[in-house]
Scaffold this motif. Structure first.
Motif, PDB file in Angstrom:
ATOM      1  N   SER A   1      16.422 -28.976 -55.595  1.00 41.73           N
ATOM      2  CA  SER A   1      15.906 -27.959 -56.513  1.00 41.73           C
ATOM      3  C   SER A   1      16.133 -28.443 -57.939  1.00 41.73           C
ATOM      4  CB  SER A   1      16.594 -26.609 -56.286  1.00 41.73           C
ATOM      5  OG  SER A   1      17.989 -26.768 -56.343  1.00 41.73           O
TER       6      SER A   1
ATOM      7  N   TYR B   1      10.636 -24.491 -62.780  1.00 42.69           N
ATOM      8  CA  TYR B   1      11.474 -24.541 -61.579  1.00 42.69           C
ATOM      9  C   TYR B   1      10.675 -25.147 -60.441  1.00 42.69           C
ATOM     10  CZ  TYR B   1      13.779 -22.864 -57.310  1.00 42.69           C
ATOM     11  OH  TYR B   1      14.368 -22.791 -56.072  1.00 42.69           O
TER      12      TYR B   1
ATOM     13  N   ASN C   1      11.526 -26.233 -56.087  1.00 43.19           N
ATOM     14  CA  ASN C   1      12.431 -26.641 -55.007  1.00 43.19           C
ATOM     15  C   ASN C   1      11.624 -27.116 -53.813  1.00 43.19           C
ATOM     16  OD1 ASN C   1      11.729 -23.918 -54.169  1.00 43.19           O
ATOM     17  ND2 ASN C   1      13.471 -23.978 -52.795  1.00 43.19           N
ATOM     18  N   THR C   2      12.237 -28.043 -53.080  1.00 42.86           N
ATOM     19  CA  THR C   2      11.620 -28.513 -51.847  1.00 42.86           C
ATOM     20  C   THR C   2      11.821 -27.438 -50.792  1.00 42.86           C
ATOM     21  OG1 THR C   2      13.634 -29.463 -50.891  1.00 42.86           O
ATOM     22  CG2 THR C   2      12.375 -30.867 -52.417  1.00 42.86           C
TER      23      THR C   2
ATOM     24  N   LYS D   1      18.917 -23.544 -57.011  1.00 49.62           N
ATOM     25  CA  LYS D   1      17.953 -22.673 -56.324  1.00 49.62           C
ATOM     26  C   LYS D   1      18.219 -21.209 -56.652  1.00 49.62           C
ATOM     27  CE  LYS D   1      18.726 -20.324 -53.161  1.00 49.62           C
ATOM     28  NZ  LYS D   1      19.378 -19.711 -51.995  1.00 49.62           N
TER      29      LYS D   1
ATOM     30  N   THR E   1      11.788 -33.727 -55.922  1.00 52.52           N
ATOM     31  CA  THR E   1      12.279 -32.607 -56.727  1.00 52.52           C
ATOM     32  C   THR E   1      12.062 -32.850 -58.220  1.00 52.52           C
ATOM     33  OG1 THR E   1      13.963 -32.276 -55.034  1.00 52.52           O
ATOM     34  CG2 THR E   1      14.258 -31.091 -57.093  1.00 52.52           C
TER      35      THR E   1
ATOM     36  N   ALA F   1      22.077 -28.513 -54.212  1.00 51.99           N
ATOM     37  CA  ALA F   1      20.848 -27.836 -54.640  1.00 51.99           C
ATOM     38  C   ALA F   1      21.018 -26.328 -54.759  1.00 51.99           C
ATOM     39  CB  ALA F   1      19.725 -28.144 -53.649  1.00 51.99           C
TER      40      ALA F   1
END
Lengths: 383, 101
Positions: A212, A7, A9-10, A340, A27, A336
């Motif tokens: 994400s 996983y 995410n930004t 997320k 991402t 996203a």
């Protein structure tokens, strides 16, 4: 067994220095690099995005992603309004189950802060019916209608709703990638200006940029080698009328109930076995309805139950909700969001959630809603 | 510009609702609108159940109060949806007025 093995995410927020495709590149690269996964292992990509076509005249994003990653594999854009991420995940899981590939990337990206509130409000309204758009209804307006109905029917006030925002902002203060990382009070919520009565600014999720991604696989070697992994126990999608006027009632999201019942049945676990929930709190009223519709609280009790703050981190509860900060505080870059949510469950179940880690979490549920309830996705993960 | 054909198609539906009475099931007041309605904020939108049990959404017009009561009686009227350019066709649709007892 299909597992999530990575996983990324930004940061979510107002990312003025990054474009839509900058976020996409960060991402996709991040989920591979951070989890030590070779791009060659990925056989397909599912890309969740709602607004790039409407706002940026940017469609055929699959080919752009192929250009960024220098691949020639199947890439599918998935759009289901705010449920785009959850639906993309669901389709990727089915794609793997169907034998089309062993490993897939699910990525969601949205760029929203280059536009005025009115432009974004208009673009988001594309996910409502033509009749609702003609009436000048916005998404806060649609949820305002739902909130008004619920408060009136069960005798609650705007203060009951405010507890959702207080809880989720506290969680956001523990998440270094959240859009808002500041705790707020009930008074702050009640004094914030109205967006669509009875919903106020602090009842509402923000306009956010962000991306994400997760990696799914059924490759036994990849699963064995993965440092972190969670099993996908179930994922179900349900739909309902796009218009509020065509729903049976306004005090429930019926699609959430259908998807949840199917997801629990397939996973073979009970509600009281879930430790972590990431649910779709686009507005404060949405979290209360979701807790009822997913079967954790009885219908009509949510307004009272939320005041106990039993689902807040640190209260010693068996069930903690929206540890990421939810859409409310972590932010809501539409495409996203659903990914997320799954990523936060992944972090919690693999003990990577740092200062918001829920002890001994074994099962988690992600709940993603499109529009005012026209689409709902419920997925259950476990370790 | 909205296509005249599109407006004509919509008018076919609107005429079936005009003059109908109903009651407010829920309402909201919009403070942040989309581009087409920016000059009208704040404005009320009501979700109405007509006497034939059909549910309809529309703006509430000719109302100067701050809050509505659920259950209030309204009637469907024809009103302009939004401003358009000088030579465009003006779109009309259903809005609601409070029904005086």
């Amino acid at each position: 067994m299909i597992a999530i093995i990575g996983y990324y995410n930004t940061r979510f927020g107002e990312l003025w220095e990054k474009s839509f495709f900058d976020l996409t590149k960060e991402t996709a690269g991040g989920v591979l690099k951070n989890n030590g996964i070779d791009l060659e292992r990925v056989g397909a990509i599912f890309f969740a995005n709602m607004l790039a076509g409407v706002l940026e005249n940017n469609l055929h994003s699959a080919a752009k992603i192929a250009e960024i990653l220098k691949v020639n594999i199947p890439i599918f854009r998935v759009e289901a309004a705010c449920a785009s991420g959850g639906v993309a995940f669901h389709l990727a899981k089915n794609y793997i189950e169907a034998g089309m590939t062993d490993t897939a990337m699910v990525i969601g990206v949205e760029k929203m802060t280059d536009y005025s509130p009115e432009e974004i409000t208009t673009a988001l309204a594309a996910a409502s019916s033509g009749k609702e758009q003609e009436a000048g209804l916005t998404f806060p307006g649609l949820y305002g209608l739902i909130a008004q109905y619920y408060l009136n029917k069960y005798g609650y006030t705007e203060e009951n709703l405010a507890y959702v925002a207080v809880k989720n902002h506290y969680h956001g203060s523990l998440n270094e990638k959240a859009h808002f990382q500041k705790a707020i009070t009930i008074d702050d919520v009640l004094k914030s200006p109205y967006v669509a009565y009875p919903l106020k600014v602090l009842d509402s999720s923000p306009i956010s940029d962000g991306g994400s991604a997760i990696i799914l696989t059924k490759d036994k070697n990849l699963i064995k080698k993965a440092k972190y992994k969670v099993e996908i126990l179930s994922s179900h999608v349900a739909t309902d009328s796009i218009s509020l006027t065509d729903r049976k009632t306004l005090d429930e999201i019926y699609a959430s109930k259908i998807a949840a019942n199917k997801a629990f049945k397939e996973a073979g676990i009970k509600r009281n076995e879930i430790n972590i929930v990431e649910l779709h709190d686009c507005f404060s009223i949405a979290e209360i309805l979701a807790m009822e519709d997913l079967g954790f609280w009885k219908k009509g009790e949510g307004g009272a139950r939320i005041k106990e703050l039993s689902t807040m981190y640190g209260r010693g509860s068996d069930l903690v909700v929206n540890t990421s900060g939810g859409l409310k505080a972590a932010g809501h870059p539409v495409g996203a969001t659903g990914i997320k949510q799954l990523g936060e469950i992944f972090l919690q179940l693999t003990r990577q959630a740092t200062n918001r880690q829920v002890k001994n979490a074994k099962y988690g549920l992600a709940h993603n809603v499109g529009g005012s309830g026209g689409t709902a996705v419920v997925s259950i993960l476990g370790v | 510009m909205i296509s005249p054909v599109k407006i004509w198609r919509r008018q076919e539906e609107i005429r079936k609702i005009l003059g109908y009475e109903g009651k407010v099931i829920s309402w909201t007041k919009i403070f942040v609108s989309g581009l087409d309605f920016k000059k009208f904020v704040p404005y009320f939108v009501v979700l109405v159940e007509l006497k034939n049990k059909t549910k309809v959404v529309g703006q509430l017009v000719d109302f100067n109060g701050n809050k509505l009561k659920i259950g209030e009686k309204v009637v469907a009227v024809l009103r302009k949806v939004k401003d358009v350019k000088e030579e465009d066709i003006i779109p009309y649709s259903v809005k609601f007025k409070l029904l005086k007892e």
